[in-house]
Motif scaffolding. Sequence first.
Motif, PDB file in Angstrom:
ATOM      1  N   TYR A  17      41.708  49.140  41.657  1.00 49.49           N
ATOM      2  CA  TYR A  17      40.357  49.495  40.905  1.00 49.49           C
ATOM      3  C   TYR A  17      40.548  48.805  39.525  1.00 49.49           C
TER       4      TYR A  17
ATOM      5  N   VAL B 186      41.220  42.586  45.675  1.00 42.88           N
ATOM      6  CA  VAL B 186      39.950  42.960  45.032  1.00 42.88           C
ATOM      7  C   VAL B 186      39.939  44.190  44.182  1.00 42.88           C
ATOM      8  N   ASN B 187      39.433  44.126  43.013  1.00 40.13           N
ATOM      9  CA  ASN B 187      39.299  45.147  41.943  1.00 40.13           C
ATOM     10  C   ASN B 187      37.875  44.965  41.701  1.00 40.13           C
ATOM     11  N   LYS B 188      37.585  46.181  40.543  1.00 42.28           N
ATOM     12  CA  LYS B 188      36.076  46.505  40.173  1.00 42.28           C
ATOM     13  C   LYS B 188      35.326  45.231  39.615  1.00 42.28           C
TER      14      LYS B 188
ATOM     15  N   ILE C  66      33.808  41.040  48.404  1.00 40.14           N
ATOM     16  CA  ILE C  66      33.226  41.765  49.486  1.00 40.14           C
ATOM     17  C   ILE C  66      32.198  40.738  50.214  1.00 40.14           C
TER      18      ILE C  66
ATOM     19  N   ALA D 106      43.544  46.788  47.335  1.00 41.70           N
ATOM     20  CA  ALA D 106      42.170  47.017  46.599  1.00 41.70           C
ATOM     21  C   ALA D 106      42.912  47.924  45.416  1.00 41.70           C
TER      22      ALA D 106
ATOM     23  N   PHE E 152      37.359  53.751  45.194  1.00 48.11           N
ATOM     24  CA  PHE E 152      37.304  52.321  45.148  1.00 48.11           C
ATOM     25  C   PHE E 152      37.884  51.925  46.576  1.00 48.11           C
TER      26      PHE E 152
ATOM     27  N   TYR F 124      34.613  42.651  42.643  1.00 43.59           N
ATOM     28  CA  TYR F 124      34.265  43.345  43.931  1.00 43.59           C
ATOM     29  C   TYR F 124      33.345  42.882  44.710  1.00 43.59           C
TER      30      TYR F 124
ATOM     31  N   SER G 118      35.256  52.499  49.233  1.00 51.30           N
ATOM     32  CA  SER G 118      34.112  51.531  49.001  1.00 51.30           C
ATOM     33  C   SER G 118      34.343  50.161  49.753  1.00 51.30           C
ATOM     34  N   VAL G 119      35.690  49.853  49.531  1.00 49.47           N
ATOM     35  CA  VAL G 119      36.208  48.724  50.092  1.00 49.47           C
ATOM     36  C   VAL G 119      36.390  48.695  51.712  1.00 49.47           C
TER      37      VAL G 119
END
Length: 375
Positions: free
Chosen positions: A336, A360-362, A369, A334, A294, A365, A297-298
Amino acid sequence: MKIIVRDINQEVIDKLEVLNDLIHVIIGPRQVGKTTSVKQIAENVSYNSFYTTADGEISRSPEWLKVNYNNAINAGVELLIIDEIQKVENWAEALKELWEYREKGTMRVVVLGSSSLDLHRGLSESLAGRFYLHHFNHWSYPETLKLIDISFSDYLKYGGYPGSYVLLGSKRDWLHYIKNSIVDAVVSKDILSFTHVKSPALFRQSFDLICSYAAQEISYTKLLGQLQDKGNTDLVKNYIQLFEKAFLIKSLQKFSNKALKKKSSSPKLFPLAPSLFSSALDLDCDDEYYGHAFEISVLQELLKLPGEVYYWRERNAEVDFIYQEGKTIHAIEAKYKKSRSLKGLEAFSRLYPESKTYVVNKDNYLEVISKLSKI
């Protein structure tokens, strides 16, 4: 799978309009669609274009480049695109000579290629001040969703290279593609073909080791010890730098107002796509894996921005990412899964009260973003 137009295509078109007195260079990882994008760009500009490639079994001579360049000018071509430019002998010097004796404003030129190290070398040695760089990154989750219906958890396992998505039904075929068509191709064709590396076999093995420490701070000395090779930390630093230039790894330094402290800190290492991480682990992905993936991805989104990205840690307090552009500082944590503990952000905010903070979490997200992309 559908054919989609990447967001960066329009950015290239816009820059071609206003920066027509510079050579436009497209760089990025292998197999992320650079050639497809540049052909789409040629179809969507308001002026005529011509695409050619230096690809082939043997290297092209500088004369090949000169002939194609002059033929394009004589034919009134307004946009010349040269693919696999690194396969032209002394391409940077040859292009520099043609560019300096051109009639300004007569033709825009875009070059790209699959060998990132050779492109970097040519730009730094011969074309300094004469080019504008366009970075094509790995496919992010929002982009991947336009191409294929995939869950976020599956993206964190398989994401980054669109050509691999047709193989998701077979883990064996998918792993074979990533390891052989991506990692081994980059190591053998982009790095070892252009750079002398001590112990090539060890160098290849080091990639999986580095990936195994994804999103973790680790000292060069510890990495060297795990490689079980005689030498000093310069060996490990050189390995990491080569992987970075080939768009496989990103090494983040610790954030500090003191430049010396930044340079002397242990790095935090990231594969530049989740698929590089999971393939190094042979798809053996536990709960801890998804937390680190995760963060990858960030980071993918932060690296699209014009500023610099760091991490921060003081004693037991840590912030995953510090994004700095000029004097503006953004601290991004970040997670997840949602977490009540934000002591790292709180500690950082006390030291840098002017900073802006994000969690930011899932679940949030895509929303966060989107905010970060507008920083």
